[in-house]
Design an enzyme around this catalytic site. Structure first.
Site, PDB file in Angstrom:
ATOM      1  N   GLU A 107     -15.300 -13.796  27.297  1.00 27.25           N
ATOM      2  CA  GLU A 107     -14.855 -13.492  25.942  1.00 27.25           C
ATOM      3  C   GLU A 107     -13.373 -13.801  25.766  1.00 27.25           C
ATOM      4  O   GLU A 107     -12.653 -13.972  26.750  1.00 27.25           O
ATOM      5  CB  GLU A 107     -15.125 -12.008  25.633  1.00 27.25           C
ATOM      6  CG  GLU A 107     -14.691 -11.084  26.762  1.00 27.25           C
ATOM      7  CD  GLU A 107     -15.285  -9.671  26.628  1.00 27.25           C
ATOM      8  OE1 GLU A 107     -14.627  -8.860  25.973  1.00 27.25           O
ATOM      9  OE2 GLU A 107     -16.385  -9.412  27.168  1.00 27.25           O
ATOM     10  N   LYS A 109      -9.509 -13.247  25.214  1.00 31.13           N
ATOM     11  CA  LYS A 109      -8.507 -12.206  25.397  1.00 31.13           C
ATOM     12  C   LYS A 109      -7.609 -12.302  24.176  1.00 31.13           C
ATOM     13  O   LYS A 109      -6.743 -13.173  24.088  1.00 31.13           O
ATOM     14  CB  LYS A 109      -7.711 -12.427  26.685  1.00 31.13           C
ATOM     15  CG  LYS A 109      -6.737 -11.306  27.001  1.00 31.13           C
ATOM     16  CD  LYS A 109      -6.213 -11.456  28.422  1.00 31.13           C
ATOM     17  CE  LYS A 109      -5.396 -10.262  28.871  1.00 31.13           C
ATOM     18  NZ  LYS A 109      -4.169 -10.051  28.103  1.00 31.13           N
ATOM     19  N   ASP A 111      -4.756 -11.600  21.627  1.00 30.32           N
ATOM     20  CA  ASP A 111      -3.375 -11.225  21.904  1.00 30.32           C
ATOM     21  C   ASP A 111      -2.797 -10.428  20.734  1.00 30.32           C
ATOM     22  O   ASP A 111      -2.343 -10.971  19.744  1.00 30.32           O
ATOM     23  CB  ASP A 111      -2.549 -12.494  22.141  1.00 30.32           C
ATOM     24  CG  ASP A 111      -1.239 -12.188  22.838  1.00 30.32           C
ATOM     25  OD1 ASP A 111      -1.072 -11.053  23.325  1.00 30.32           O
ATOM     26  OD2 ASP A 111      -0.380 -13.078  22.883  1.00 30.32           O
ATOM     27  N   TYR A 212     -14.042  -4.483  22.309  1.00 32.17           N
ATOM     28  CA  TYR A 212     -14.577  -5.202  23.465  1.00 32.17           C
ATOM     29  C   TYR A 212     -15.097  -4.303  24.591  1.00 32.17           C
ATOM     30  O   TYR A 212     -15.549  -4.817  25.606  1.00 32.17           O
ATOM     31  CB  TYR A 212     -13.531  -6.158  24.020  1.00 32.17           C
ATOM     32  CG  TYR A 212     -12.194  -5.496  24.311  1.00 32.17           C
ATOM     33  CD1 TYR A 212     -11.099  -5.729  23.500  1.00 32.17           C
ATOM     34  CD2 TYR A 212     -12.052  -4.623  25.390  1.00 32.17           C
ATOM     35  CE1 TYR A 212      -9.884  -5.123  23.745  1.00 32.17           C
ATOM     36  CE2 TYR A 212     -10.853  -4.007  25.643  1.00 32.17           C
ATOM     37  CZ  TYR A 212      -9.777  -4.258  24.826  1.00 32.17           C
ATOM     38  OH  TYR A 212      -8.578  -3.643  25.067  1.00 32.17           O
ATOM     39  N   LYS A 299      -5.788 -16.407  32.190  1.00 30.22           N
ATOM     40  CA  LYS A 299      -4.831 -16.742  31.142  1.00 30.22           C
ATOM     41  C   LYS A 299      -4.714 -18.255  30.990  1.00 30.22           C
ATOM     42  O   LYS A 299      -4.818 -18.983  31.966  1.00 30.22           O
ATOM     43  CB  LYS A 299      -3.474 -16.130  31.479  1.00 30.22           C
ATOM     44  CG  LYS A 299      -3.500 -14.603  31.398  1.00 30.22           C
ATOM     45  CD  LYS A 299      -2.158 -14.110  30.951  1.00 30.22           C
ATOM     46  CE  LYS A 299      -2.075 -12.600  31.015  1.00 30.22           C
ATOM     47  NZ  LYS A 299      -0.704 -12.148  30.727  1.00 30.22           N
ATOM     48  N   CYS A 390      20.000 -34.887  58.552  1.00 35.42           N
ATOM     49  CA  CYS A 390      19.922 -35.824  57.436  1.00 35.42           C
ATOM     50  C   CYS A 390      19.036 -37.007  57.829  1.00 35.42           C
ATOM     51  O   CYS A 390      19.270 -37.639  58.849  1.00 35.42           O
ATOM     52  CB  CYS A 390      21.316 -36.318  57.068  1.00 35.42           C
ATOM     53  SG  CYS A 390      21.283 -37.656  55.856  1.00 35.42           S
ATOM     54  N   CYS A 393      21.542 -40.214  57.944  1.00 39.90           N
ATOM     55  CA  CYS A 393      22.651 -40.398  58.887  1.00 39.90           C
ATOM     56  C   CYS A 393      22.594 -39.425  60.072  1.00 39.90           C
ATOM     57  O   CYS A 393      23.493 -39.410  60.904  1.00 39.90           O
ATOM     58  CB  CYS A 393      23.991 -40.263  58.164  1.00 39.90           C
ATOM     59  SG  CYS A 393      24.359 -38.577  57.681  1.00 39.90           S
ATOM     60  N   CYS A 408      23.888 -32.499  53.568  1.00 40.13           N
ATOM     61  CA  CYS A 408      24.496 -33.416  54.524  1.00 40.13           C
ATOM     62  C   CYS A 408      25.962 -33.489  54.116  1.00 40.13           C
ATOM     63  O   CYS A 408      26.275 -33.842  52.988  1.00 40.13           O
ATOM     64  CB  CYS A 408      23.858 -34.802  54.419  1.00 40.13           C
ATOM     65  SG  CYS A 408      24.808 -36.070  55.280  1.00 40.13           S
ATOM     66  N   CYS A 413      27.854 -40.802  54.376  1.00 43.55           N
ATOM     67  CA  CYS A 413      26.397 -40.937  54.478  1.00 43.55           C
ATOM     68  C   CYS A 413      25.896 -41.968  53.464  1.00 43.55           C
ATOM     69  O   CYS A 413      26.206 -41.893  52.280  1.00 43.55           O
ATOM     70  CB  CYS A 413      25.740 -39.585  54.208  1.00 43.55           C
ATOM     71  SG  CYS A 413      23.953 -39.672  54.112  1.00 43.55           S
TER      72      CYS A 413
HETATM   73  P1  AMP Z   1      -2.745  -7.040  30.135  1.00 41.69           P
HETATM   74  O1  AMP Z   1      -2.081  -7.011  28.794  1.00 41.69           O
HETATM   75  O2  AMP Z   1      -2.355  -8.239  30.948  1.00 41.69           O
HETATM   76  O3  AMP Z   1      -2.641  -5.739  30.854  1.00 41.69           O
HETATM   77  O4  AMP Z   1      -4.290  -7.297  29.864  1.00 41.69           O
HETATM   78  C1  AMP Z   1      -5.127  -6.266  29.449  1.00 41.69           C
HETATM   79  C2  AMP Z   1      -5.177  -6.161  27.958  1.00 41.69           C
HETATM   80  O5  AMP Z   1      -5.848  -7.256  27.390  1.00 41.69           O
HETATM   81  C3  AMP Z   1      -5.992  -4.997  27.511  1.00 41.69           C
HETATM   82  O6  AMP Z   1      -5.238  -3.818  27.534  1.00 41.69           O
HETATM   83  C4  AMP Z   1      -6.345  -5.369  26.104  1.00 41.69           C
HETATM   84  O7  AMP Z   1      -5.329  -4.905  25.241  1.00 41.69           O
HETATM   85  C5  AMP Z   1      -6.274  -6.871  26.089  1.00 41.69           C
HETATM   86  N1  AMP Z   1      -7.537  -7.524  25.737  1.00 41.69           N
HETATM   87  C6  AMP Z   1      -7.676  -8.436  24.748  1.00 41.69           C
HETATM   88  N2  AMP Z   1      -8.932  -8.881  24.656  1.00 41.69           N
HETATM   89  C7  AMP Z   1      -9.646  -8.224  25.614  1.00 41.69           C
HETATM   90  C8  AMP Z   1     -11.015  -8.250  26.016  1.00 41.69           C
HETATM   91  N3  AMP Z   1     -11.910  -9.068  25.429  1.00 41.69           N
HETATM   92  N4  AMP Z   1     -11.382  -7.451  27.032  1.00 41.69           N
HETATM   93  C9  AMP Z   1     -10.482  -6.644  27.654  1.00 41.69           C
HETATM   94  N5  AMP Z   1      -9.194  -6.573  27.318  1.00 41.69           N
HETATM   95  C10 AMP Z   1      -8.756  -7.360  26.305  1.00 41.69           C
HETATM   96 ZN    ZN Z   2      23.533 -37.973  55.621  1.00 45.10          ZN
END
Ligand code: AMP
Ligand code: ZN
Length: 665
Positions: A107, A109, A111, A212, A299, A390, A393, A408, A413
């Site tokens: 799935e 991740k 941000d 999630y 990542k 080196c 030389c 060196c 040289c």
């Molecule tokens: P980190 O920020 O490196 O500690 O990674 C963990 C964080 O990723 C979790 O605390 C979530 O906030 C985030 N996260 C985002 N998407 C997911 C997902 N699908 N499953 C688990 N964690 C997720």
């Molecule tokens: Zn040298």
């Protein structure tokens, strides 16, 4: 032992500082990768010395986002972080070892900001930040304003749902436009938004959530993650649409698909999360203090690629420094094919356990040459060792001062002399037409040119050169004309070309800006009693540089070189800068990145900006007025775009100059 303790302490506080900058201030100073590397370094050291681990170590908890404005809430489950890797292979290795036959969820991740939702009797009771993992900020009123969170659900049992609050790129851009581009990226805006004092402020921000994971002390009927997700969908929670379930054998294909899709997503992700599907297996595996053993983050980083070290070579540069580099299985990085990556020095090689045959991650950041960042699999041949003499030389290589590099020290040289000749003729220095690396090497090997003054005696050998194979009258003409033209070069270029320690372009410019007109004035001051103080009073020159300037211009060998070159007609004075009366760039701070057709070297563009009153710095900050971006602009361009800095390309810059009647040739 005492040193280890110190190192643990040092790493911990460095990590805490970066966590604070990231989670609380929303102003990270280092990249995710750099942070993750620091973190793994600490984890590794702690695993070697478990008896020294402090209970307050950052590895014992997740990075804290706590602030003072909210009531604290004790989490009912440990709100953990995730172990992560940047390598697909490493991820596959992990899952292979864990369970080859089980299904895993793959799935996004997302941000944004992590949130835990607590439901009881079918209604949302608390929404809490991750906090320290044990204690979080209760921001229920704020989170209630997020429109895709169900405030009431059909299920009456106690339910704990984990999710990520995020913002789509389109929503972010629109919101940011209305706020004159204040925000650097969606993630920062999200984590700032959910911590607003008043919930009506949060309500006006286009936040969304995706969930999630779920837990319940009461609901026992789900044996897999996918069952849980189906249940959450039924309860009208937004679950990631792209979630897929596969065995390890499919990972590589699916991960590639995610990588490709990432660019097209309308929400920010920093990679994927891979989790075991079976709840029972999850329970058996359990957690470490920091993260579950049944999940991993993979990542994505566009500046990173996985490859193999095919060979390692090394060279002695003009300063005598030995630099190792790795020949790698070619990889595409940010649009170019990379075949070599730097290994910096022996300390670096030792620390990362680099060797021929190792599987590694290489990174290319901004305009810096690619480097080997991490070893994924150690080479069977062991750690590579640079020679202790080196290679040219045979002088024993030594460390100078506190440097991590080996040198060196033989000034005669051959490798050093040849490289200083190549350096002297380069575009950025004297820019002598016809004398590129190949030609200089040829002249050096045939003993036609052995020193810098020899370059200016080359015309004496005109006839002989014209008859040489591969040269001919035409090329000799070009070379000799190039040399003749270079005699008039401004001291700004001549002085750095000589390669004296510490005296590069910047220092030379400081000297010029301080009013020195030629080399004689500089030498005179360097040899006078008050020299040290007078140089120290120049803005930009520190003690180390000043001491180096003094010793350079007191050294008879250097003085002889200067007078030999003077005899041959080199100018050794600064050109007058004709500061224009029209200071059209006055008060503006410019930054320049990439390369240009009309400004080679690009210092020529710097010069124009300065003549017309602007100043030029080397990095993009919120004080930068304009970024002038040429071809192949790298991270500076990204940064400027994020900060909404005004950006001009070469032709726009030329148009601007034209409109003021400024010539650039
Ligand atoms: P980190 O920020 O490196 O500690 O990674 C963990 C964080 O990723 C979790 O605390 C979530 O906030 C985030 N996260 C985002 N998407 C997911 C997902 N699908 N499953 C688990 N964690 C997720
Ligand atoms: Zn040298």
């Amino acid at each position: 032992m005492k040193d280890v303790r110190k190192e643990l302490e040092r790493l911990s506080s460095e990590i805490e500082e970066h966590q604070y900058l990231y989670y609380v201030k929303n102003q990270p100073k280092i990249s995710d990768l750099e942070f993750d590397q620091l973190f793994s370094k600490l984890q590794k050291l702690e695993s070697e010395y478990p008896e020294l681990v402090s209970p307050n170590s950052p590895t014992r908890r997740v990075g804290s986002d706590l602030s003072n404005d909210f009531k604290k809430f004790n989490h009912k489950i440990p709100v953990l972080s995730l172990e992560n890797t940047y390598s697909t292979q490493e991820l596959i290795d992990w899952a292979t070892k864990l369970d080859l036959d089980e299904l895993y969820s793959l799935e996004w991740k997302v941000d944004g900001a992590s949130i835990v939702l607590y439901y009881r009797n079918g209604s949302l009771e608390h929404a809490v930040t991750r906090g320290t993992g044990g204690v979080g900020d209760d921001i229920t009123e704020n989170i209630r304003t997020i429109k895709n969170i169900p405030l009431r659900i059909k299920e009456k049992s106690e339910l704990i749902v984990r999710g990520e609050v995020y913002m789509t790129f389109t929503d972010f851009e629109e919101f940011n436009k209305e706020n004159s581009g204040k925000y650097a990226n969606p993630r920062n805006l999200v984590s700032g938004s959910i911590k607003q004092k008043h919930s009506y402020q949060v309500a006006s921000r286009p936040l969304k959530i995706v969930v999630y994971d779920a837990f319940s002390p009461e609901i026992k009927k789900f044996s897999t993650h996918s069952d849980w997700m189906d249940f959450l969908k039924l309860m009208k929670f937004p679950v990631s649409e792209d979630m897929e379930f596969h065995k390890v054998s499919n990972f590589s294909k699916i991960i590639e698909k995610f990588r490709k899709k990432k660019e097209k997503l309308n929400f920010p992700t920093d990679g994927m999360v891979i989790k075991l599907n079976s709840m029972k297996r999850r329970e058996i595996l359990g957690n470490t203090t920091h993260s579950p053993r049944w999940a991993r983050a993979l990542k994505f980083d566009a500046t990173l690629k996985e490859t193999i070290i095919l060979d390692i070579d090394f060279a002695i540069g003009r300063t005598g420094k030995i630099t190792p580099r790795a020949k790698i299985e070619p990889v595409e990085l940010l649009g170019t094919t990379v075949t070599y990556a730097t290994l910096h020095n022996q300390d670096y090689i030792n620390e990362k356990k680099i060797g021929i045959g190792a599987r590694v991650l290489v990174a290319k950041r901004g305009e810096i040459i690619p480097a080997v960042e991490e070893v994924l699999e150690i080479s069977k041949q062991g750690i590579f060792r640079l020679p202790d003499r080196c290679p040219t030389c045979s002088t024993k290589l030594i460390k100078i001062d506190e440097s991590v590099d080996y040198f060196c020290t033989n000034t005669k040289c051959k490798a050093r002399v040849l490289n200083s000749l190549i350096f002297f003729c380069q575009k950025k220095q004297m820019d002598i037409e016809g004398l590129g690396e190949k030609q200089i090497t040829n002249f050096f090997e045939t003993e036609t040119i052995q020193s810098i003054p020899d370059i200016y005696d080359l015309h004496l050998k005109r006839e002989e050169l014209e008859n040489r194979e591969g040269l001919g009258k035409k090329s000799v003409d070009i070379i000799l004309k190039g040399i003749e033209v270079s005699k008039n070069k401004d001291l700004r270029f001549l002085l750095p070309s000589l390669g004296f320690s510490e005296i590069g372009h910047r220092v030379t410019e400081f000297l010029r800006d301080a009013g020195y007109k030629n080399i004689d004035e500089i030498i005179q001051v360097a040899q006078s009693e008050s020299g040290r103080d007078r140089f120290l009073s120049i803005h930009g020159l520190g003690e180390r540089t000043v001491d180096s300037i003094l010793s350079v211009f007191q050294n008879p060998i250097h003085l002889k070189l200067i007078s030999d070159l003077k005899e041959r007609g080199l100018k050794f004075s600064f050109d007058e800068i004709n500061k224009s009366k029209e200071q059209i760039f006055s008060g503006q701070t410019w930054c320049i990145t990439g390369s240009f057709d009309n400004f080679q070297p690009r210092e020529k563009a710097v010069e124009i900006i300065k003549i017309y009153g602007g100043s030029v710095t080397t990095s993009v900050t919120n004080k930068t007025s304009v970024l002038l971006a040429g071809e192949k602009a790298g991270s500076k361009l990204d940064k400027a775009q994020k900060l909404n800095t005004k950006i001009l390309n070469e032709s726009e810059f030329l148009d601007l100059l034209k409109s003021f009647g400024i010539k650039w040739d």
